[in-house]
Design an enzyme around this catalytic site. Structure first.
Site, short mmCIF file in Angstrom:
data_model
loop_
_atom_site.label_atom_id
_atom_site.label_comp_id
_atom_site.label_asym_id
_atom_site.label_seq_id
_atom_site.Cartn_x
_atom_site.Cartn_y
_atom_site.Cartn_z
N ASN A 9 0.67 -1.28 0.25
CA ASN A 9 0.34 0.22 0.40
C ASN A 9 0.75 1.34 0.04
O ASN A 9 1.30 1.94 1.73
CB ASN A 9 -0.98 -0.06 1.53
CG ASN A 9 -1.68 1.55 1.09
OD1 ASN A 9 -2.04 1.82 0.59
ND2 ASN A 9 -2.47 1.58 2.72
N LYS A 11 0.43 3.91 -0.23
CA LYS A 11 -0.74 5.43 0.14
C LYS A 11 -0.29 6.88 -0.68
O LYS A 11 -0.06 6.65 -2.13
CB LYS A 11 -0.14 5.56 1.58
CG LYS A 11 -0.04 4.72 2.44
CD LYS A 11 0.04 4.52 3.81
CE LYS A 11 -0.46 3.71 4.76
NZ LYS A 11 -0.24 3.51 6.13
N HIS A 91 -9.54 0.86 4.42
CA HIS A 91 -8.28 1.03 5.19
C HIS A 91 -9.00 1.98 6.59
O HIS A 91 -9.59 3.03 6.11
CB HIS A 91 -7.07 1.67 4.69
CG HIS A 91 -6.12 1.80 5.38
ND1 HIS A 91 -5.77 3.05 6.30
CD2 HIS A 91 -4.90 1.08 5.18
CE1 HIS A 91 -4.36 2.75 5.93
NE2 HIS A 91 -3.99 1.97 6.03
N GLU A 93 -7.59 4.83 7.81
CA GLU A 93 -7.42 6.04 6.82
C GLU A 93 -8.51 6.95 6.61
O GLU A 93 -8.30 7.88 6.60
CB GLU A 93 -5.81 6.43 6.67
CG GLU A 93 -4.61 6.49 7.46
CD GLU A 93 -3.51 5.34 6.54
OE1 GLU A 93 -3.46 6.45 5.52
OE2 GLU A 93 -2.83 5.55 7.24
N GLU A 163 -5.34 -5.06 10.87
CA GLU A 163 -4.72 -3.45 11.19
C GLU A 163 -5.19 -2.63 12.22
O GLU A 163 -6.24 -2.08 12.02
CB GLU A 163 -4.51 -2.72 9.48
CG GLU A 163 -3.83 -3.34 8.21
CD GLU A 163 -4.13 -1.99 8.29
OE1 GLU A 163 -2.82 -2.46 6.99
OE2 GLU A 163 -4.05 -0.97 7.19
N GLY A 169 2.21 2.44 10.81
CA GLY A 169 3.11 3.45 10.54
C GLY A 169 3.41 3.89 12.20
O GLY A 169 4.47 5.41 11.78
N SER A 204 3.19 -1.72 10.51
CA SER A 204 4.58 -1.72 11.03
C SER A 204 5.09 -3.00 10.36
O SER A 204 6.36 -4.38 11.12
CB SER A 204 5.37 -0.97 12.48
OG SER A 204 4.35 0.06 12.48
N GLY A 225 3.03 -0.73 4.15
CA GLY A 225 2.83 0.27 3.99
C GLY A 225 3.88 1.03 3.78
O GLY A 225 4.41 0.90 2.34
N GLY A 226 4.66 1.42 4.51
CA GLY A 226 6.18 1.71 5.01
C GLY A 226 7.24 1.52 3.79
O GLY A 226 7.43 2.02 3.11
#
Ligand code: PGA
Length: 242
Positions: A9, A11, A91, A93, A163, A169, A204, A225-226
């Site tokens: 993802n 983002k 998600h 967010e 999640e 994050g 994470s 993600g990251g």
């Protein structure tokens, strides 16, 4: 029985140059899981072109509507037109920053499935909900809303991503045992589809914690993600998912 799946993802990150460099650096040799990359909408065609056959295309969001006067929205059939196969819905967010309710998430889930996309439904509790001992209650409710709208067969062609909001994050990952407890609970709520639906963990995930998470019986992959913005790190996570 369940082929592991690792989804990136991105983002709202990246550029044309980033996407080109990412795929020229991505080496998935030794990975036998299914790999999905979810870039921002404008880069879907570029990713489709660069990613090759090893990688399936995913969207980070979609409209719950089919077509019409919905400025700024993107429909499931438009995504399908570009070769997209998966769509993330719900998600955290989207839920927290854009006010998406569980009902709206459920409608997006159905919109994706009706067009032939596989929704990746995200569920998860906040830190406060976990501290109050309400984790399973919160997730049960998020799943229930989708089940009510999608019907009893709704889980069949879907992927779930657990999640925990406090792990997204933050660099703080749920322990494998914490994640497994929730994954087992989720599987139990999916009825007959539970045996085949993949349940991913997200929050994470990194190359150095992926293996211990994937070792859990009910963790079938990850939503990353990251760490999905670094080709080498992402490839290591994919290799850990065998
Ligand atoms: P993270 O994000 O891996 O950066 O924690 C996961 C996600 O939001 O899907």
């Amino acid at each position: 029985m369940r082929i592991p799946l690792v989804a990136a993802n991105w983002k709202m990150n990246g550029s044309r140059e980033f996407a080109e460099q990412f795929f020229s650096a991505l080496n998935l040799d030794g990975a036998s899981c299914e790999v999905v990359v979810c870039p921002p909408f404008p880069y879907l065609p570029l990713v489709a072109e660069k990613a090759g056959e090893m990688v399936a295309l995913g969207a980070q969001n979609l409209s719950e509507e089919v077509s019409g006067a919905f400025t700024g929205e993107v429909s499931a059939s438009m995504l399908l037109d570009w070769g997209v196969r998966y769509a993330i819905v719900g998600h955290s967010e989207r839920r927290s920053l854009y006010g998406e309710s569980s009902e709206q998430v459920a409608r997006k889930f159905v919109a994706a499935q009706s067009a032939g996309l596989t929704p990746i439904l995200c569920v998860g509790e906040s830190r406060q909900e976990r501290e109050e001992g309400r984790t399973l209650e919160v997730i049960g409710r998020q799943l229930q809303t989708v089940a009510e709208v999608a019907g009893s067969d709704g889980w069949k062609c879907s992927v779930i991503a657990y999640e925990p909001v406090w792990a997204i994050g933050t660099g703080v990952t749920a322990t494998p045992e914490q994640a497994q407890e929730v994954h087992r609970f989720i599987r139990g709520r999916l009825g007959d589809a539970g045996a085949t639906v993949r349940i991913l963990y997200g929050g994470s995930v990194k190359a150095d914690n992926a293996e211990s998470l994937f070792a859990q019986a009910d963790i079938d992959g990850a939503l990353v993600g990251g760490a999905s913005l670094k080709a080498e790190e992402f490839a290591k996570i994919c290799r850990a998912a065998d």
